[in-house]
Design an enzyme around this catalytic site. Structure first.
Site, short mmCIF file in Angstrom:
data_model
loop_
_atom_site.label_atom_id
_atom_site.label_comp_id
_atom_site.label_asym_id
_atom_site.label_seq_id
_atom_site.Cartn_x
_atom_site.Cartn_y
_atom_site.Cartn_z
N LYS A 1 -9.64 2.69 -2.25
CA LYS A 1 -9.84 2.07 -0.93
C LYS A 1 -11.21 2.43 -0.36
O LYS A 1 -11.55 3.60 -0.20
CB LYS A 1 -8.73 2.53 0.01
CG LYS A 1 -8.71 1.83 1.37
CD LYS A 1 -7.50 2.32 2.17
CE LYS A 1 -7.37 1.61 3.50
NZ LYS A 1 -6.18 2.12 4.25
N CYS B 1 -5.43 -2.91 2.76
CA CYS B 1 -5.14 -2.79 4.19
C CYS B 1 -6.39 -2.90 5.07
O CYS B 1 -6.88 -3.99 5.32
CB CYS B 1 -4.38 -1.49 4.43
SG CYS B 1 -3.43 -1.52 5.98
N GLU C 1 0.84 -1.19 0.00
CA GLU C 1 0.00 0.00 0.00
C GLU C 1 0.88 1.25 0.00
O GLU C 1 1.93 1.29 0.65
CB GLU C 1 -0.88 0.00 1.25
CG GLU C 1 -1.75 1.23 1.43
CD GLU C 1 -2.50 1.23 2.75
OE1 GLU C 1 -3.54 1.90 2.81
OE2 GLU C 1 -2.06 0.55 3.71
#
Length: 255
Positions: free
Chosen positions: A106, A140, A40
């Site tokens: 995300k 994540c 990431e």
């Protein structure tokens, strides 16, 4: 499918240095692979100062990824800070060997660090068709939210790219196995190592888990390139034999 996991330290808010460092790792291994996975925010570290590092989709890092994908004749994926229409995104890009790309923003922003205050959340799940695999790439904090990752598309591979710190690394290990088992999918997690400018320590634990929760690659704690192979036929054979996904609940996500 042969996949290379790049577990690396990252230089804080320095895309030029990070591109150089990662390029050495990517060009340094001679084995042919189908896919390279980066962490990431691989160009900057997990920064809440997007103005310092944000690029456009026509920027230097995207061009760099396209050049590497063509040179290595493989796909490359990872996330970076992108600015678009006045907003900042923690955007995963999946670059195909021909330079074409698909993107995922995300969905679950990390409120503990204030990510939701400076970045705009994505709304769309991405499923990529590549080399006979259906791939679902996530980022994540998404790992903590199983509903969004639920395998309603019959994907074959979950990928999580991360900056997941040492104090909560046990959760990373547990949840990667859980996501693989509950979705009857391969799961790959690629995390960074080193220490960032917030004095957060990262110990990696990049790994690969099969659809029954067995390690293909056990959690790694050193900087390096880790190459593994995924067997689509074995996955399908196990799914057909056990058929757990046939009993999943029907649901609809409302945003």
């Amino acid at each position: 499918m042969k996949v290379a996991l790049i577990q690396s330290s990252l230089t804080w808010e320095n895309p030029t240095e990070n591109r150089s460092h990662l390029a050495q790792k990517i060009t340094g291994f001679m084995e042919d692979v189908d896919l390279i996975v980066l962490p990431e925010m691989f160009s900057s570290g997990f920064t809440m100062n997007p103005k310092a590092v944000a690029e456009t989709m026509q920027g230097e890092t995207i061009s760099w990824l396209q050049h590497l994908a063509k040179a290595k004749n493989c796909a490359i994926t990872g996330s970076l800070v992108i600015t678009e229409n006045g907003n900042f995104y923690n955007r995963l890009v999946f670059v195909f060997p021909n330079g074409n790309l698909q993107t995922y923003d995300k969905r679950h922003l990390f409120t503990l660090a204030g990510e939701d205050k400076v970045y705009t959340a994505g709304t769309e799940k991405l499923i990529i068709d590549y080399k006979g695999f259906k791939i679902c790439p996530l980022i994540c904090y998404d790992l903590r939210f199983p509903v969004f990752a639920r395998n309603v598309e019959n994907y074959d591979l979950l990928i999580y790219v991360a900056n997941w710190p040492k104090p909560r690394i046990n959760a990373w290990d547990i949840l990667l196995k859980a996501r693989a088992v509950e979705n009857m999918s391969y799961a790959i997690g690629v995390n960074r190592i080193g220490t960032d400018n917030n004095n957060l320590e990262y110990v990696g634990h990049s790994q690969a888990v099969d659809f029954l929760g067995n390690y293909i690659l056990e959690p790694q704690e050193t900087e390096g390139v880790f190459i593994l192979e995924l067997d689509k036929e074995k996955l399908l054979e196990t799914r057909n034999k056990l058929a757990f996904l046939n009993d999943r609940d029907d649901f609809r996500i409302t945003l």
